[in-house]
Design an enzyme around this catalytic site. Structure first.
Site, PDB file in Angstrom:
ATOM      1  N   HIS A 123       9.086 -10.029   5.028  1.00  0.00           N
ATOM      2  CA  HIS A 123       7.756 -10.383   5.516  1.00  0.00           C
ATOM      3  C   HIS A 123       6.765  -9.422   4.871  1.00  0.00           C
ATOM      4  O   HIS A 123       6.951  -8.197   4.956  1.00  0.00           O
ATOM      5  CB  HIS A 123       7.718 -10.248   7.037  1.00  0.00           C
ATOM      6  CG  HIS A 123       6.468 -10.789   7.666  1.00  0.00           C
ATOM      7  ND1 HIS A 123       5.199 -10.367   7.307  1.00  0.00           N
ATOM      8  CD2 HIS A 123       6.290 -11.717   8.640  1.00  0.00           C
ATOM      9  CE1 HIS A 123       4.294 -11.009   8.030  1.00  0.00           C
ATOM     10  NE2 HIS A 123       4.931 -11.828   8.845  1.00  0.00           N
TER      11      HIS A 123
ATOM     12  N   TYR B 238       2.991   2.761  -4.063  1.00  0.00           N
ATOM     13  CA  TYR B 238       2.216   1.702  -3.426  1.00  0.00           C
ATOM     14  C   TYR B 238       0.795   1.642  -3.980  1.00  0.00           C
ATOM     15  O   TYR B 238       0.225   0.556  -4.129  1.00  0.00           O
ATOM     16  CB  TYR B 238       2.181   1.923  -1.914  1.00  0.00           C
ATOM     17  CG  TYR B 238       3.549   1.908  -1.274  1.00  0.00           C
ATOM     18  CD1 TYR B 238       4.605   1.187  -1.839  1.00  0.00           C
ATOM     19  CD2 TYR B 238       3.815   2.632  -0.111  1.00  0.00           C
ATOM     20  CE1 TYR B 238       5.866   1.179  -1.268  1.00  0.00           C
ATOM     21  CE2 TYR B 238       5.071   2.633   0.467  1.00  0.00           C
ATOM     22  CZ  TYR B 238       6.092   1.903  -0.120  1.00  0.00           C
ATOM     23  OH  TYR B 238       7.339   1.907   0.460  1.00  0.00           O
TER      24      TYR B 238
ATOM     25  N   TYR C 194       9.380  -8.793  -0.717  1.00  0.00           N
ATOM     26  CA  TYR C 194      10.659  -9.027  -0.047  1.00  0.00           C
ATOM     27  C   TYR C 194      10.440  -9.097   1.458  1.00  0.00           C
ATOM     28  O   TYR C 194       9.633  -8.359   2.015  1.00  0.00           O
ATOM     29  CB  TYR C 194      11.565  -7.847  -0.410  1.00  0.00           C
ATOM     30  CG  TYR C 194      12.898  -7.741   0.290  1.00  0.00           C
ATOM     31  CD1 TYR C 194      13.934  -8.620  -0.008  1.00  0.00           C
ATOM     32  CD2 TYR C 194      13.137  -6.714   1.207  1.00  0.00           C
ATOM     33  CE1 TYR C 194      15.176  -8.485   0.604  1.00  0.00           C
ATOM     34  CE2 TYR C 194      14.373  -6.568   1.818  1.00  0.00           C
ATOM     35  CZ  TYR C 194      15.386  -7.459   1.516  1.00  0.00           C
ATOM     36  OH  TYR C 194      16.613  -7.332   2.119  1.00  0.00           O
TER      37      TYR C 194
ATOM     38  N   ARG D  22       6.326   7.658  -2.468  1.00  0.00           N
ATOM     39  CA  ARG D  22       6.079   6.254  -2.142  1.00  0.00           C
ATOM     40  C   ARG D  22       4.586   5.945  -2.095  1.00  0.00           C
ATOM     41  O   ARG D  22       4.158   4.839  -2.447  1.00  0.00           O
ATOM     42  CB  ARG D  22       6.741   5.913  -0.804  1.00  0.00           C
ATOM     43  CG  ARG D  22       8.221   5.598  -0.927  1.00  0.00           C
ATOM     44  CD  ARG D  22       8.848   5.335   0.419  1.00  0.00           C
ATOM     45  NE  ARG D  22       9.001   6.565   1.188  1.00  0.00           N
ATOM     46  CZ  ARG D  22       9.411   6.611   2.451  1.00  0.00           C
ATOM     47  NH1 ARG D  22       9.687   5.490   3.079  1.00  0.00           N
ATOM     48  NH2 ARG D  22       9.551   7.764   3.069  1.00  0.00           N
TER      49      ARG D  22
END
Length: 274
Positions: free
Chosen positions: A94, A70, A92, A66
């Site tokens: 907040h 990112y 997606y 991940r």
């Protein structure tokens, strides 16, 4: 490199169109470049209906870490900002909740002298408050990412509601893989063992998933803590652990602050106008 570029990061809520603020919609419509990371094809189509040139941010598959995913998102966003474009990055829920790429993109943009800001959106936590009837102002709230909760040995107060996010991803450094049952059970087992130090084995917890569509229903599966390791979970599953009891009121403090028990209860807001 042009310094005329700018960045606005927005969230479209869990149910996209129905939970997207007008400010976020306008930011999408007015941007020179829109880059999005949303949960499903319907949300992607809706974003493109607001700005036909909108493009999806890169998202890895399988065991792609991940952190790498990112980092690629941030690189893509900043690349457009550096071209001098008005960029809107769409996430997606907040954009500031469980979205490290959004925070990092804003940080880097500001460090490089660009205008950058975030607009709030409806998160899964907001949906949880509504669906479970939970008011965090009544008894407080403890909120953690499930993996962070485990690996950092976070202390909890059993008298305060506890919310653990992304319980299906405990111990998973890459993209959630629902077929990896052994890893999921191992993670849930470790989570259950950790919670059993504070809560009784029979304590009822809730596996929660917000409804992604206004016609759908949220998932509210109530299970005993001892049965958590066998419960089916997904990448969006959240665990709500209710308190075992309310915290006691300290009468000496009540007397000191001069609180009148006949008035609004602690945690209520008596100034609200209806």
């Amino acid at each position: 490199m042009s310094t005329d570029g700018s960045l606005v990061v927005v969230g479209i809520g869990i149910q996209w169109a129905g939970q997207t603020t007008l400010a976020a919609q306008r930011a999408i419509q007015r941007a020179d470049r829109v880059l999005f990371a949303v949960a499903d094809a319907w949300a992607a189509r809706w974003v493109r209906s607001l700005n036909p040139a909108a493009e999806s941010l890169p998202y890895g598959e399988g065991k792609t870490p991940r952190r790498s995913i990112y980092a690629e998102m941030v690189k893509r966003i900043l690349g457009e900002v550096r071209k001098g474009l008005k960029v809107c990055a769409v996430f997606y829920g907040h954009p500031g909740v469980l979205a490290s790429a959004a925070h990092e993109a804003i940080r880097q943009a500001r460090d490089e002298g660009f205008s950058a800001r975030m607009l709030p959106g409806v998160s899964s936590i907001d949906c949880l408050f509504a669906d479970l009837g939970l008011d965090p102002g009544r008894d407080g709230l403890q909120l953690f990412d499930a993996t962070d909760f485990l690996i950092r040995g976070r202390e909890v107060d059993a008298r305060t509601p506890l919310v653990l996010c992304q319980i299906g991803g405990v111990g998973c450094a890459g993209v959630f893989d629902p077929s990896d049952a052994a890893r999921i059970r191992r993670g849930l087992g470790a989570l259950g063992e950790r919670l059993s130090r504070t809560y009784p084995a029979a304590h009822e917890v809730v596996i929660y998933e917000a409804a992604a569509h206004p016609l759908a229903s949220p998932r509210l599966d109530r299970v005993a803590l001892s049965a958590l390791s066998a419960a089916p979970v997904d990448d969006i599953s959240t665990l709500y652990v209710p308190p075992v009891a309310r915290a006691r009121v300290d009468p000496e403090v009540l007397e000191r602050v001069g609180w009148d028990g006949d008035e609004a209860a602690p945690g209520a807001n008596p100034t609200l106008v209806h």
